[in-house]
Design a protein around this motif. Structure first.
Motif, PDB file in Angstrom:
ATOM      1  N   GLY A 141     -14.528  -0.753  -8.600  1.00  0.00           N
ATOM      2  CA  GLY A 141     -14.408   0.885  -8.426  1.00  0.00           C
ATOM      3  C   GLY A 141     -12.796   1.326  -8.386  1.00  0.00           C
ATOM      4  N   THR A 179      -6.759  10.131   3.056  1.00  0.00           N
ATOM      5  CA  THR A 179      -6.899   9.102   2.096  1.00  0.00           C
ATOM      6  C   THR A 179      -5.560   8.662   1.793  1.00  0.00           C
ATOM      7  N   ARG A 191     -19.602   2.994   3.145  1.00  0.00           N
ATOM      8  CA  ARG A 191     -19.713   4.073   2.136  1.00  0.00           C
ATOM      9  C   ARG A 191     -20.208   5.332   2.961  1.00  0.00           C
ATOM     10  N   PHE A 234     -15.165   7.328  -5.119  1.00  0.00           N
ATOM     11  CA  PHE A 234     -14.620   5.913  -4.918  1.00  0.00           C
ATOM     12  C   PHE A 234     -13.136   6.071  -4.355  1.00  0.00           C
ATOM     13  N   SER A 235     -12.660   7.219  -3.689  1.00  0.00           N
ATOM     14  CA  SER A 235     -11.437   7.037  -2.847  1.00  0.00           C
ATOM     15  C   SER A 235     -11.682   6.590  -1.732  1.00  0.00           C
ATOM     16  N   LEU A 236     -10.631   6.209  -0.831  1.00  0.00           N
ATOM     17  CA  LEU A 236     -10.712   5.584   0.285  1.00  0.00           C
ATOM     18  C   LEU A 236     -10.399   6.437   1.354  1.00  0.00           C
ATOM     19  N   CYS A 280     -10.754   1.529  -6.067  1.00  0.00           N
ATOM     20  CA  CYS A 280     -10.591   2.001  -4.813  1.00  0.00           C
ATOM     21  C   CYS A 280      -9.257   1.727  -4.291  1.00  0.00           C
ATOM     22  N   TYR A 281      -8.900   0.528  -4.189  1.00  0.00           N
ATOM     23  CA  TYR A 281      -7.799  -0.161  -3.666  1.00  0.00           C
ATOM     24  C   TYR A 281      -6.456   0.281  -4.530  1.00  0.00           C
ATOM     25  N   ARG A 322      -6.168   2.918  -6.290  1.00  0.00           N
ATOM     26  CA  ARG A 322      -5.576   4.367  -6.198  1.00  0.00           C
ATOM     27  C   ARG A 322      -5.018   4.430  -4.623  1.00  0.00           C
ATOM     28  N   VAL A 350     -15.520   4.101   1.786  1.00  0.00           N
ATOM     29  CA  VAL A 350     -15.421   4.494   0.269  1.00  0.00           C
ATOM     30  C   VAL A 350     -16.325   5.853  -0.016  1.00  0.00           C
TER      31      VAL A 350
END
Length: 210
Positions: A157, A130, A104, A85-87, A159-160, A162, A81
Motif C-alpha cells: 500500500g 499523520t 484500519r 493508505f495514509s497512516l 503506507c510506511y 509515505r 491505516v
C-alpha cells in the motif's frame, strides 16, 4: 532468469507467514516476543517516543514490546491505516491485539495533520496526526523482508514509505522479521521506497545496515 516482481515476492512471503502462524505454538510466540523486546530495547536507552505497530497474528509479535516500552516510561505510538493508505497515529494501549478493527479506519472527512486533527479527533481517541513520525526517536516498522541495502518489502500500500517522509533523517528505522525472512538477494525497489536502517528477527538478532 526472470527477476521476481514485488507481487511475486509478497505472494510467497505471505504464504510462508500463513504456514508459520499455523504451526507456531504459544511457547514459540512467547519466545519470539521476548527476543524482539530485548533486542529493540537496545535502541532506546533513555525515555523517548517510539513508533511501533500492533502486530497481526502472522507477524512478529509486538504486544510485549509495547507493554515493556510503556512500563519503562517511553511514549509509544501506533498507526491506523486510513482509507487513502495514509497512516494516522494514536497512543498505544498495552494489551491491545492487532486486528482489522484496530489497524484500519476510514478517513471520515479528512486525515490528520500537525496538531492531531485526525479522524474522530474530538471523540477522545487521541489522534496525533499523520506527521507524527517527525516527533519519534525510534521507528519500528512491519515488513515481509529486508535486503542488505535496507530495501524493505511491505504489504504493497505504500503506507510506511509515505509516512517515513515525515521522520527526522537521524531517527533510526528498524523492521521486525521472522528469522529467515531476510533476503539474501537484492529486493526490487521503486523510486518512492524508503530504506530502513536495520532489522530485528524473532530470535533477537539485530542487523544494522545503514
Amino acid at each position: 532468469m526472470t527477476t521476481a516482481t514485488k507481487r511475486d515476492l509478497r505472494h510467497a512471503a505471505r504464504a510462508r507467514r500463513r504456514e508459520l502462524a499455523r504451526t507456531m505454538d504459544d511457547a514459540a510466540r512467547d519466545a519470539a516476543a521476548a527476543a524482539i523486546t530485548e533486542a529493540v530495547l537496545r535502541f532506546v536507552p533513555e525515555p523517548c517516543r517510539v513508533a511501533v505497530y500492533e502486530s497481526l497474528p502472522d507477524e512478529p509479535p509486538t504486544g510485549r514490546l509495547v507493554e515493556t516500552l510503556v512500563a519503562a516510561g517511553h511514549e509509544v505510538v501506533v498507526p491506523v491505516v486510513l482509507d487513502d493508505f495514509s497512516l494516522e497515529w494514536r497512543y498505544a494501549v498495552p494489551g491491545t491485539s492487532g486486528d482489522r478493527a484496530t489497524v484500519r479506519r476510514p478517513s471520515r472527512g479528512g486525515h490528520g495533520g500537525h496538531g492531531g486533527h485526525g479522524p474522530d479527533a474530538a471523540d477522545g481517541q487521541g489522534w496525533l496526526g499523520t506527521d507524527t513520525l517527525a516527533t519519534c526517536d525510534l521507528i519500528v516498522t512491519p515488513g515481509l523482508s529486508v535486503d542488505a541495502h535496507g530495501t524493505r518489502l511491505g504489504q504493497g500500500g505504500g503506507c510506511y514509505d509515505r509516512a517515513l517522509l515525515h521522520r527526522d533523517p537521524a531517527t533510526p528505522v528498524v523492521t521486525l522479521l521472522h528469522e529467515g525472512e531476510q533476503s539474501t538477494t537484492d529486493l526490487p525497489a521503486d523510486a518512492h521506497d524508503v530504506p530502513v536502517d536495520g532489522y530485528v528477527t524473532t530470535t533477537g538478532r539485530v542487523v544494522r545496515l545503514r
